[in-house]
Structure formats: structure tokens, C-alpha cells
Scaffold this active site. Structure first.
Site: not given
Length: 642
Positions: A150, A156, A176, A178, A355, A384
Site C-alpha cells: 500500500n 484505500d 489497501g 495498490d 481467466d 486458465e
């Protein structure tokens, strides 16, 4: 596949405003300066091989308007109305050598009302051939951004989004992390020896719960402000390139989040699968809803599969808060393909990870991958396929000799079969059909794959229990598994924290624990793995082990492209060799608790007799003779390279 908490559907529209609270600013929204609600893609580029572009226009009653463009080289081929009067789909042709620039799209109603949108065609930063994807020379570092570091606490909590939770003690709430947190630690990742970074999705997930993981996207063109801005995303890509590294984008073509903006005003009757059932039960949609899914991925290959089962896999919703996108709708198909290309150009990507690859319409997935690879011939995509049967994984690789004639155009499926073989082989007691034999037989299955070295292998990830937990918190076994993976003819992927033996042993398989915060990435952390402060000696040793192997692998042509020879396990040991010209890399796994002596004449065909090899970890020289004493359980990596 992902872990989700199902929530009731709430129809809310994500809106920007100018209050002083931390919210999505206008400059973060990917639309040009316009009075229209949405035009997507928000911009495009000139000089693509495919000269067509389809714009999705979203605006109140836009279906009553006729679009026109007056710009040299750009013409409207046709336009299409939708079920909802608030959409218009415009087919545009862009001639070769059209100049980049801005132009107005003018929308005129029968009553003479006009609406104008300014659209931009940009110059391409580099040629399509210069978009070079990942390959067997790379090592990929997988990160769950919310749990890594973070660097900007001001983002946040975003007050106008549905999930305002921030609780690091809860594995299913936001913590939080990033994009800036990743940017600030690129040196750490690079110094370990990684060449590529794969963050899980960072696009807007305006879901009421579980928004941290990123797989329920509610806007395919907007960065989630809790992760940062578009500028942050671009900086991550740019800073990686400056280091000679690549960025992989995690994309989701199968489903979106239930709070996606189009779910409150769906364009067509068949925009998503199982749509009528959803629309008929929208007020009571939740956990008990009939989502029509059976998750039977083998229906993609099964000659005997019923139509019902096929539909259950390809058309059923993944879970009740993730609408299943209908890629058979040509407008949806075009939208997804263009979105992928838009991000490749915008970020200069070095790859895409797709995905839930076997869940969407498989013919569309072939078209999707084909369109990308036709435009970017040196690019890479990994899909995947969570199956432990190599027959199923091999089916999805480009060039596979499939009996149904299916061509996926996918370069790299994920190697779940080898992941299982490694974990089982390292853990099991030795016998004629267990233990190291599992590794040996797993690699022997490579005859089935078109190009084994293009497959992505891994030991753990954001969905599976961590390596250290899987090997019963045995550091020696973790090293055996890790070093073996790095020596295979594959593209290796490593999950953040594996290098310091992070675990989920308190509740194996729990997604909140699997995605534990990286120590040192958050304010107040007493342990800092980036600097080594507070790490145990065992953790430091593993971190050093990983770094030495990865940094050797980075420059090893034998590992990238060499011949592979392995010998059947013998006396609790397994020898693997990678060979290219005068570079020979030897990998030895020894599972014996007591010292043993191995007759090296068994490996005479490799031609190492009398040669001096260096131990990659200790740095000591070793002369290959008639026999070798193995004193400790673990792995040994030797090389002839000086």
C-alpha cells in the site's frame, strides 16, 4: 476459479461528482470530452491490419439518432439499433494511412436534434511485431495487488463505491494494496530474477463485497480507483519496460460483475446467458437463484456430452453475482476482442492471462485469440484451464491435433497437471508408482503437447494453497519443488511470497489466507520481506535460493531452449538434464534422509565424465566422476557454464 461471497442484486449507477470526498474523477473516466454517456472503445488507433472498428454508444434515446462522420479515411459502414433504445452500435471503416486526429461523430434525430461526440484516432507507438510476449526465457511474478503493498493510503476507501470496507484482519475485505505499491517494489522483483509481472485484475469492481480480488469487473475501460489511476497503470507498464521486464494483464471474457453498468439497461435479449431467468427474477436474485451452471469443462472435448451439459458449462453463470457473457452475440464478441486490443495498445502489454478459459463459447475464444495473434504475431496469451488431465490441457494449445478439428489459437495453457504431479511427487513416500515417479511420468506426458516449453507451469497461485503449506512446511521439499519447476521446459510462474515461504497452514485452501498481505508492504508491518528485516533464517535462506536460481535461469540458453533428458527415479533420486551446446544443467532431487552413494555411470550418455561443474547455490566446483555421495535430502543444481 475464484472464491466469492454472493450478494443480492442492487441496481445502482456509478456516477462521478465533484464533491471533496475521494471519488472517481472525470479525468479517470476513459471517455473523451463529450455530452454522451459512453462511447467505447474510448479511442482507437490508425493502421491496424483489421480496418474495422465497432463503437458501442450509450446515451438516452440514442437509438432514435443517425450517426455521421466527416473525416478523411473514416467512413460509417452501417449502424445497428439494440433492444434498448439507449444504445447504438456503429461499424466504422478506417482506411490504411488515415491520419491520426480528432473528429466529431454527429448524431441527428428525425426531429433534427443533434448530439456530438469528439472521437480520437491515435498513432501507434510501435509496430505490431514489436509487441513481444512472454516465453520460456521468462519467469513470471504473480501478485494480488490488494495484498502486496500500500503506497497510497488516500485511495484505500472511495466513498461513492459500494464496498468501503478496509480491514486487514479479514481475508475477504480490502487491505489497501495498490498499483503504486507494485511500482515502488519493481527493483525487489527484478533483483529476485523475475522478468515479468502478472497482477490479478485491477479494473473497476464496484461490487458490495469481495471487490478486492478483481474478477467481477463492472467497467472494462476503467481502473479501479482503489488501485490507482490509469496513469499509475501506464507507469507500471513503462517502469517495467525500462527494466527490460514485461506486464501481463489478467482479463475476464467469461463473465462480468453483477453491478456492471450495462446490467441495469441490457442492450439485447441475448447480451448475457440465462438472461430471461435473471430479468424475470431480478428483484429476488441471490444465492439461491438458478444460474444454470454445471462447471463441466470436459463438455468442450467430450464426444458424448449432452447439449444440456454443454450449455451448463458454456452458458451457466459462474456464480450468481457474475453474469455470464454471451460471446455468440456478435456485438458482445466484438466488444471483448476490441477491449483486449485496446489494453494491449494502451499499456504496451507483454501478454494476457485469460481467466476461466474453458467456460466461454470455445469458438469465440478461438476467434478472440486468433484476432489478437493476427494483429500481434509475437504476442503471448495464457489461458486458465484448471484440469489435472493433460489431454484436456493439451486440447487448448495452438496446433493440437484435435479429433474435432478445433484450433484454439492459444499459445499457452496453464499446467495444472504438472503442478499436481510435482506436489504429489515431492510429498509421497517412494515406491514403484509414487513419489518421484509422479514427477517423471508427469514430464513424460509432454509428448501430448504441441510445444511444451510454451506452457505455463506453477506451484501455487491466488486460487490454490501455497507451496509451503502443500509440502507440510518442509523447506527442503519446497526447494526441491521450486528448483525442479525452474528447470522444466516451461514458462514458470511464481506467486508473491513463495520466495519467503508464506503459507495458509492455519486453514489450507482458504482464499483469504492464500492472499495474505506481503510483509513490509503495509504501514506498521514489523516484518519487511523487501529488506529482510524480521525474516527468519529459513525464510532468508529460501529467498536467497530463489534469487540465485532465477538469476541463473534468466541467462541460461539451455533452460530456455535446450534439450531435456531425464532418467527414471532410482534409489530415491531423480536426475534431470537440460543441454544446449556446451551448457549442461543438472538437476538432482534426493529424498533420502540418510547419506547414499549414486553410481554416475548410469548417466554416461550425457557426456559429463571428468568435467567440472559449479553448484549454483553454494558456488563450489564439482568434478563429475564415477560416483556421487548425496549427504542431505534436497535438490542439487549443477552447471557446466562458467
Amino acid at each position: 476459479m475464484k472464491n466469492f461471497i454472493i450478494i443480492p442484486f442492487v441496481i445502482l449507477f456509478l456516477a462521478c461528482n465533484s464533491s471533496t470526498e475521494k471519488k472517481i474523477s472525470k479525468e479517470q473516466m476513459p471517455v473523451s470530452n463529450t455530452m454522451l454517456e459512453r462511447v467505447e472503445p474510448p479511442n482507437w488507433w490508425v493502421n491496424f491490419k483489421d480496418s474495422s472498428l465497432q463503437l458501442l454508444v450509450k446515451e438516452n434515446n440514442i437509438g432514435d439518432f443517425t450517426p455521421s462522420i466527416s473525416y478523411a479515411g473514416v467512413t460509417i459502414d452501417k449502424f445497428h439499433k439494440a433492444r434498448s433504445e439507449n444504445y447504438l452500435f456503429i461499424d466504422i471503416l478506417i482506411e490504411k494511412n488515415t491520419n491520426p486526429g480528432k473528429f466529431d461523430i454527429v448524431f441527428t434525430s428525425e426531429k433534427g436534434l443533434k448530439k456530438t461526440h469528439t472521437y480520437e484516432l491515435k498513432s501507434r507507438v510501435k509496430s505490431a511485431e514489436d509487441y513481444v510476449g512472454f516465453n520460456s526465457s521468462d519467469a513470471i511474478y504473480l501478485i494480488t495487488p490488494d495484498r502486496f503493498a500500500n503506497a497510497d493510503e488516500s485511495t484505500d476507501v472511495i466513498k461513492n463505491l459500494k464496498d468501503t470496507s478496509l480491514d486487514r484482519t479479514d481475508g475477504y475485505k480490502r487491505h489497501g494494496g495498490d498499483l503504486k505499491g507494485i511500482i515502488n517494489h519493481i527493483d525487489y522483483i527484478s533483483n529476485l530474477g523475475f522478468t515479468t509481472v502478472w497482477p490479478t485484475p485491477v479494473l473497476l469492481n464496484d461490487m458490495a463485497r469481495g471487490s478486492y480480488h478483481g474478477y467481477a469487473i463492472t467497467d472494462y475501460y476503467t481502473v479501479d480507483p482503489r488501485f490507482g489511476t490509469m496513469a499509475d497503470y501506464k507507469k507500471l507498464a513503462d517502469d517495467l519496460r525500462e527494466k527490460g521486464m514485461k506486464l501481463i494483464m489478467d482479463q475476464v471474457a467469461n463473465h462480468c460483475g453483477l453491478e456492471h453498468w450495462w446490467m441495469k439497461d441490457i442492450p439485447f435479449d441475448d447480451w448475457v446467458n440465462n438472461q430471461k431467468n435473471y430479468e424475470d427474477n431480478i428483484d429476488n436474485w441471490g444465492w439461491e437463484s438458478n444460474i444454470g451452471s454445471n462447471h463441466r469443462r470436459t463438455t468442450n472435448q467430450d464426444f458424448y456430452a449432452s447439449e444440456s451439459d454443454k450449455k451448463g458449462n458454456n452458458e451457466g453463470w459462474f456464480v450468481a453475482d457474475m453474469p455470464d457473457l454471451n460471446q455468440r452475440n456478435p456485438f458482445m464478441a466484438k466488444y471483448i476482442i476490441q477491449n483486449s486490443i485496446w489494453w494491449i495498445e494502451t499499456l504496451g502489454l507483454g501478454g494476457i492471462r485469460q481467466d476461466t478459459y474453458p467456460y466461454p463459447d470455445k469458438d469465440f475464444m478461438s476467434d478472440w485469440a486468433g484476432a489478437i495473434m493476427a494483429e500481434y504475431p509475437n504476442f503471448s496469451i495464457v489461458g486458465e484451464e484448471w484440469s489435472y488431465n493433460p489431454l484436456l490441457v493439451g486440447y487448448w494449445q495452438k496446433g493440437a491435433n484435435n479429433k474435432d478439428g478445433y484450433e484454439s489459437n492459444l499459445k499457452s495453457p496453464m499446467d495444472f497437471p504438472m503442478q499436481k504431479a510435482i506436489i504429489d511427487g515431492i510429498n509421497e513416500e517412494e515406491s514403484w508408482d509414487k513419489g518421484l515417479v509422479k514427477l517423471y511420468e508427469g514430464l513424460a506426458n509432454d509428448f501430448h503437447y504441441t510445444t511444451p516449453k510454451d506452457i505455463m507451469v506453477f506451484l501455487d497461485n491466488h486460487d490454490k494453497s501455497r507451496l509451503y503449506t502443500e509440502v507440510k512446511e518442509d523447506a527442503a521439499k519446497a526447494k526441491m519443488a521450486f528448483s525442479y519447476m525452474l528447470l522444466l521446459p516451461r514458462i514458470p510462474q511464481v506467486y508473491y511470497g513463495t520466495e519467503i515461504l508464506m503459507d495458509d497452514s492455519a486453514n489450507p485452501g482458504d482464499h483469504g489466507l492464500i492472499r495474505t498481505d506481503f510483509p513490509g508492504g503495509f504501514k506498521g508491518d514489523k516484518i519487511n520481506a523487501f529488506t529482510g528485516t524480521g525474516l527468519s533464517e529459513k525464510q532468508k535462506d529460501m529467498q536467497s535460493f530463489v534469487s540465485k536460481l532465477l538469476n541463473y535461469r534468466k541467462n541460461s540458453k539451455a533452460i530456455h531452449d535446450g534439450k531435456t533428458i531425464h532418467f527414471a527415479p532410482f534409489m530415491g533420486t531423480y536426475f534431470l538434464f537440460r543441454i544446449l551446446n556446451d551448457e549442461i544443467v543438472v538437476h538432482i532431487i534426493n529424498k533420502n534422509d540418510k547419506p547414499i552413494t549414486i553410481d554416475l555411470k548410469r548417466y554416461a550418455e550425457i557426456g559429463l565424465e571428468g568435467k567440472t561443474l559449479k553448484n549454483l547455490i553454494s558456488g563450489h566446483d564439482y568434478i563429475w566422476g564415477d560416483s556421487m555421495e548425496l549427504k542431505n535430502k534436497g535438490s542439487i543444481i549443477l552447471t557446466t557454464k562458467k
